[in-house]
Write an enzyme that holds these catalytic residues in place. Structure first.
Site, PDB file in Angstrom:
ATOM      1  N   ARG A 178       0.824  -1.209   0.000  1.00 45.61           N
ATOM      2  CA  ARG A 178       0.000   0.000   0.000  1.00 45.61           C
ATOM      3  C   ARG A 178       0.864   1.269   0.000  1.00 45.61           C
ATOM      4  NH1 ARG A 178      -2.317  -3.571  -1.361  1.00 45.61           N
ATOM      5  NH2 ARG A 178      -4.279  -4.466  -0.649  1.00 45.61           N
ATOM      6  N   SER A 227     -11.495   0.394   2.555  1.00 42.93           N
ATOM      7  CA  SER A 227     -10.792  -0.055   3.755  1.00 42.93           C
ATOM      8  C   SER A 227     -10.184   1.148   4.479  1.00 42.93           C
ATOM      9  CB  SER A 227      -9.694  -1.048   3.389  1.00 42.93           C
ATOM     10  OG  SER A 227     -10.246  -2.234   2.853  1.00 42.93           O
ATOM     11  N   GLU A 297      -5.424   3.866   5.834  1.00 42.68           N
ATOM     12  CA  GLU A 297      -5.328   3.611   4.397  1.00 42.68           C
ATOM     13  C   GLU A 297      -6.080   4.698   3.634  1.00 42.68           C
ATOM     14  OE1 GLU A 297      -6.622   0.070   1.326  1.00 42.68           O
ATOM     15  OE2 GLU A 297      -5.583  -0.481   3.167  1.00 42.68           O
TER      16      GLU A 297
END
Length: 306
Positions: A178, A227, A297
């Site tokens: 990520r 998310s 995130e």
């Protein structure tokens, strides 16, 4: 403090062809439907127009890029400076050449997956489960259902803060979980991917599986933002949130999803402060119960309400 009028005046000599919208609301451009306005929202006509704007903009004016707004909280006080949103044919087209696909960074990830399937190219079906755009996928090495951007990216085009064009190889992107290590001031404009020859029916069946799994597990019909927290090493964020007793937790109009507790929801009437504050409360409770420090995130931009 830079005002919208000052930004417009600074950009006037560049004779830009895109749209410049002062004091423009941003809430409707995000999936959460919250947040204040941009000082100026700019939608460039093409890559050349984007470069001209960045070259003309004074260095002290902050620049923020937004995409589909699916993984974004805009704070209630709005976003100072120039907010750039890519769109239109220049940034929204897809071209297939053999085993490679070139896509503008405004292309939705789901559309990229569909184009690859129609071309009989395997390896990009995982994008069917990501509700963002190509630009966001590059910036955060987006992934789902066993695949990540790093698995298929060949190179990316970008324009820097001074208006210069760059082409970054896969190695220069510096992908990690990520994360992308490319300089933060780069605005991605195009990506090139490589797929593998495959059977279209099998690829479409995999995309259907991804769709069904997402619909069964995630609150996709709510005002949500994807998310909320990155998975920690060796664990799952949602399990830690659940173990901390946060499933269904509320703050103002915001709630931790009962369906999937790594999702936050605007139940109606939530402010950005409600949503971000709820996320921080969840982080605190998880830290207290497990010792794990969850990392956001979801991207959060702008300033709080004054």
């Amino acid at each position: 403090m830079t005002t919208s009028a000052a930004i417009l005046a600074a950009l006037a000599p560049a004779a830009l062809r895109g749209r410049l919208l002062p004091d423009h609301p941003l809430a409707d451009l995000t999936w959460f439907r919250v947040g204040g306005p941009a000082d100026v929202l700019f939608t460039p006509a093409d890559e050349e127009d984007l470069a001209a704007a960045l070259a003309a903009l004074p260095a002290e004016v902050p620049v923020t890029v937004i995409g589909l707004g699916s993984n974004l909280i805009v704070r209630d006080g709005g976003v100072p400076g120039l907010v750039i949103r890519l769109g239109g044919k220049a940034f929204g087209s897809i071209h297939v050449e053999g085993e490679t696909i070139r896509a503008g960074t405004a292309v939705p990830d789901m559309k990229l997956a569909r184009a690859a399937a129609e071309a009989g190219l395997d390896g990009l079906a995982f994008y069917r489960g990501i509700p963002g755009s190509v630009g966001g996928a590059l910036r955060m090495n987006a992934g789902a259902h066993g695949g990540e951007t790093t698995d298929v990216l060949v190179e990316a085009r970008a324009v820097d803060r001074k208006g210069a064009l760059h082409v970054l190889s896969h190695a220069e992107m510096g992908f990690a979980y990520r994360h992308c290590a490319a300089p933060a001031d780069l605005i991605f404009t195009q990506a090139t991917y490589r797929g593998k020859p495959g059977d279209r029916a099998s690829i479409e069946a995999e995309m259907d599986r991804v769709t069904a799994a997402r619909e069964a597990a995630q609150p996709i019909r709510e005002r949500t933002g994807g998310s909320t927290f990155k998975n920690p090493d060796g664990g799952k964020a949602w399990q830690l949130v659940d173990a901390a007793g946060c499933r269904g937790l509320t703050r103002g109009g915001a709630q931790v999803s009962e369906m999937h507790c790594n999702f936050l929801i605007n139940r109606g009437g939530a402010t950005a402060a409600d949503i971000e504050g709820l996320g921080e409360e969840v982080r605190t409770r998880v830290r207290e119960t497990s010792g794990v420090d969850l990392h956001w995130e979801i991207k959060r931009i702008g300033v709080p309400a004054r």
